[in-house]
Design an enzyme around this catalytic site. Sequence first.
Site, PDB file in Angstrom:
ATOM      1  N   LYS A  63       0.829  -1.206   0.000  1.00 37.12           N
ATOM      2  CA  LYS A  63       0.000   0.000   0.000  1.00 37.12           C
ATOM      3  C   LYS A  63       0.869   1.265   0.000  1.00 37.12           C
ATOM      4  O   LYS A  63       0.442   2.315  -0.485  1.00 37.12           O
ATOM      5  CB  LYS A  63      -0.931  -0.008   1.214  1.00 37.12           C
ATOM      6  CG  LYS A  63      -1.975  -1.125   1.199  1.00 37.12           C
ATOM      7  CD  LYS A  63      -2.888  -1.019  -0.001  1.00 37.12           C
ATOM      8  CE  LYS A  63      -3.926  -2.119  -0.045  1.00 37.12           C
ATOM      9  NZ  LYS A  63      -5.047  -1.886   0.859  1.00 37.12           N
ATOM     10  N   LYS A  64       2.080   1.165   0.522  1.00 35.66           N
ATOM     11  CA  LYS A  64       2.971   2.323   0.536  1.00 35.66           C
ATOM     12  C   LYS A  64       3.650   2.569  -0.807  1.00 35.66           C
ATOM     13  O   LYS A  64       4.387   3.553  -0.954  1.00 35.66           O
ATOM     14  CB  LYS A  64       4.037   2.153   1.628  1.00 35.66           C
ATOM     15  CG  LYS A  64       3.506   2.373   3.034  1.00 35.66           C
ATOM     16  CD  LYS A  64       4.601   2.245   4.073  1.00 35.66           C
ATOM     17  CE  LYS A  64       4.113   2.597   5.469  1.00 35.66           C
ATOM     18  NZ  LYS A  64       3.055   1.725   5.959  1.00 35.66           N
ATOM     19  N   LEU A  65       3.409   1.713  -1.778  1.00 34.21           N
ATOM     20  CA  LEU A  65       3.886   1.993  -3.127  1.00 34.21           C
ATOM     21  C   LEU A  65       3.042   3.064  -3.805  1.00 34.21           C
ATOM     22  O   LEU A  65       3.322   3.448  -4.945  1.00 34.21           O
ATOM     23  CB  LEU A  65       3.876   0.706  -3.970  1.00 34.21           C
ATOM     24  CG  LEU A  65       4.903  -0.361  -3.556  1.00 34.21           C
ATOM     25  CD1 LEU A  65       4.692  -1.640  -4.352  1.00 34.21           C
ATOM     26  CD2 LEU A  65       6.319   0.158  -3.738  1.00 34.21           C
ATOM     27  N   ASP A 117       8.578  -2.288   5.626  1.00 31.08           N
ATOM     28  CA  ASP A 117       7.331  -3.043   5.524  1.00 31.08           C
ATOM     29  C   ASP A 117       7.406  -4.103   4.433  1.00 31.08           C
ATOM     30  O   ASP A 117       6.879  -5.213   4.595  1.00 31.08           O
ATOM     31  CB  ASP A 117       6.166  -2.092   5.253  1.00 31.08           C
ATOM     32  CG  ASP A 117       5.660  -1.428   6.520  1.00 31.08           C
ATOM     33  OD1 ASP A 117       5.888  -1.976   7.604  1.00 31.08           O
ATOM     34  OD2 ASP A 117       5.054  -0.350   6.425  1.00 31.08           O
TER      35      ASP A 117
END
Length: 765
Positions: free
Chosen positions: A221-223, A267
């Site tokens: 999701k942090k991409l 992460d």
Amino acid sequence: MEARDASAGAYVGTESVKQSAKKDAAPKAEKTQTKSRMEELFGFKREDLSSWQNLVALLNRPTDPASLGIFRCLFGLLMAIDITQERGLSHLDYKYLDGAPVCRFPLFNFLEPLPLDWMYLVYLVMFLGALGIMLGCFYRLSCLMFISTYWYIFFLDKTAWNNHSYLYGLIGFQLTLMDANRYWSVDGLRKPSIRNAHVPLWNYTMLRTQIFIVYFIAGIKKLDADWVEGYSMSYLAHHWLFDPFKVILPVEWVSLLVVHGGGLVLDLTAGYLLFFDATRPFAVFFVSYFHCMNSQLFSIGMFSYTMLATSPLFCYPDWPRRFFARFPSFLSEMLPLTSAEIQPSASCFYPQTSSTSDRRETQNPAKPSKLRLKHKLGALFTILYIAEQFFMPYSHFITKGYNNWTNGLYGYSWDMMVHSRSHQHVKITYKDGKTGEIGYLNPGVFTQSRRWKDHGDMLKQYATCLSGLLPNYNISDPEIYFDIWVSINERFQQRIFDPRVDIVKAEWSPFKPNPWLMPLLVDLSPWRTKFQEIEGSLDNQTEIVFIADFPGLHLENFVSEDLGNTSIHVLQGQVNVEIVEEKKNHTLQPGEQIQVPAGAYHKVYTVSESPSCYMYVYVNTTEAALLQNFTKLEEIQERIRNGTETEPLPPELLSLKAADDDQEAEVNATDPVVQLFLKRQRRMKEVKKRREAGVLERLNRFAVKKYYAIRRGFLMTSIAMRNLMFGLPPVEQLRREVAFANMKEPEAEANTDETLKQEIGHAEL
């Protein structure tokens, strides 16, 4: 699936076990076993995955219960603490406001909180369940007590949802199905047959995979472009925890490389690095450092400590035996077992050994068993559960009604800290359905939550609740309109919902897209780079707010009298500015600006065919004048202290001679500016004292604060249980009991940081 310690869990082969075996039995000839590379890395062979029967046998392989037992104990302890804090036991009466007209936001509209005394009983059952999990006492019953009440409270309030609260419920559910009471438990003392008995491998597989998902999906999701470009959590770089990095890097690079880049890499890789022996020590160090930082950066309760407790699950399952074997022998009665003798368990599958010598080599030979239905069900449930957990974060194409600018209800997507929001303007308008009278409501009236502003489903619930409450105030058949301006990840402030739609009558379905959701203007995202340039060119007293609006809509705004120098600058599109009192209209093109009067309303219409972008530039002249007065008073006070003040002081400045902590001087000050200055000085000194406090003083302050919070929770619970059993006492007695429960620590200090911000902070436009 499983780290390569899978086989080590079934047959303990550590040094400590070998040493104990030498004492208890004659030396045995060592048998050299050749393992494939796959078995060395993962703990199982390729053949274990070649058929359903082999996979079931693998997932039910007998494994050491020690690590699982320690995790069970830590999880139960942390949940017991969490119930008094983040779950809200210490302030339950404020949370549920028994009998008051309150708008609530349950997942299912039929869910309602019980009367207050009964809610205390629910929390008591949940707390006793957490204690039972920690002690391993009546384990299954304790797990059921915990998860039934926990999920009821969880579903009761969507505004309290977050990823870690969801994770607690998942782990509690998993533990209910596991044999986590086989090690260091009261049940083991009550039932010797289960004490120190094997657990099936899927117990570890499920927990490890769950934690892997938490890390890995959070990394995926942090991409998101906002995270990669450093817009999601840029404010964190200013925290003192990142000061060491700021010695060698500018704060902008600390935000981009350390906060965002470091969080992304950790992460994405933590789950893999914890899995393998060679990388596990590095992974444990970095995730421990990461969670310790998070415990200081965010108010996330027990989450950081819960994640710290999960890291040892990736180690060899017998690590507690080796760890506690190093303690002095006189402590052995109080510590977990260190014996290598593990009992066979019916929950595990014991394959037919190839020879008698193989059976002799096991630490506790068990009779071969057959695969039974419970083994197959355990393996099937593990596979289905893991598949479901990988699917849930991407299931938003089903629950489309919960999608807003971000997908789904925040809490089960593992998109932790990816989105930050700020709200500049919230207006609630009601219209009487019969008389046509229009009025305005204070944002947040009849509710304690603020999260309804970002979620269409909660906005619908809020509007429905208001439509039921307003008739009590002579407003018939009310129509409710919301005008909510939000900035997500440092973009323009823009509307999130259509302000022209009556939300009471608006359609909403959990399986259909929200028709009154306004689109996020992502095409304007590149302007964020320009924002930074503009903000960098301003002085410290000038503030700026960036606005984007849709064609055909307008912003009605009131400029406070404190903002004596406010102007509108058009960046893109065409707007028409109406000064309401002057009844004048001004059309502005990109690059043009206009001064708007303070203490008056104005309207900004977007008249271009594409969205307009403009910015408010303002100076809080009242605050600026106040800060100038503070500077002069500081200079006078400094001259008084060093004896260089030669002129006699006027009566209103005599209070400046008092010490900083002299509260009597504040009271006696006749000039309000001097009074506010002295109060500010005293509180700044308190803030400095708290920040420069030593470790012991900080720990003491923390412990005292937690003690009184927990104390209040249990005293209020005892009052509620007494009320349920014997009825309500006289009002005066109840008042005294509640007052005693509310007692604070001596010399209790308010949140001086927040108070100080309120005194000298900037007013909102």
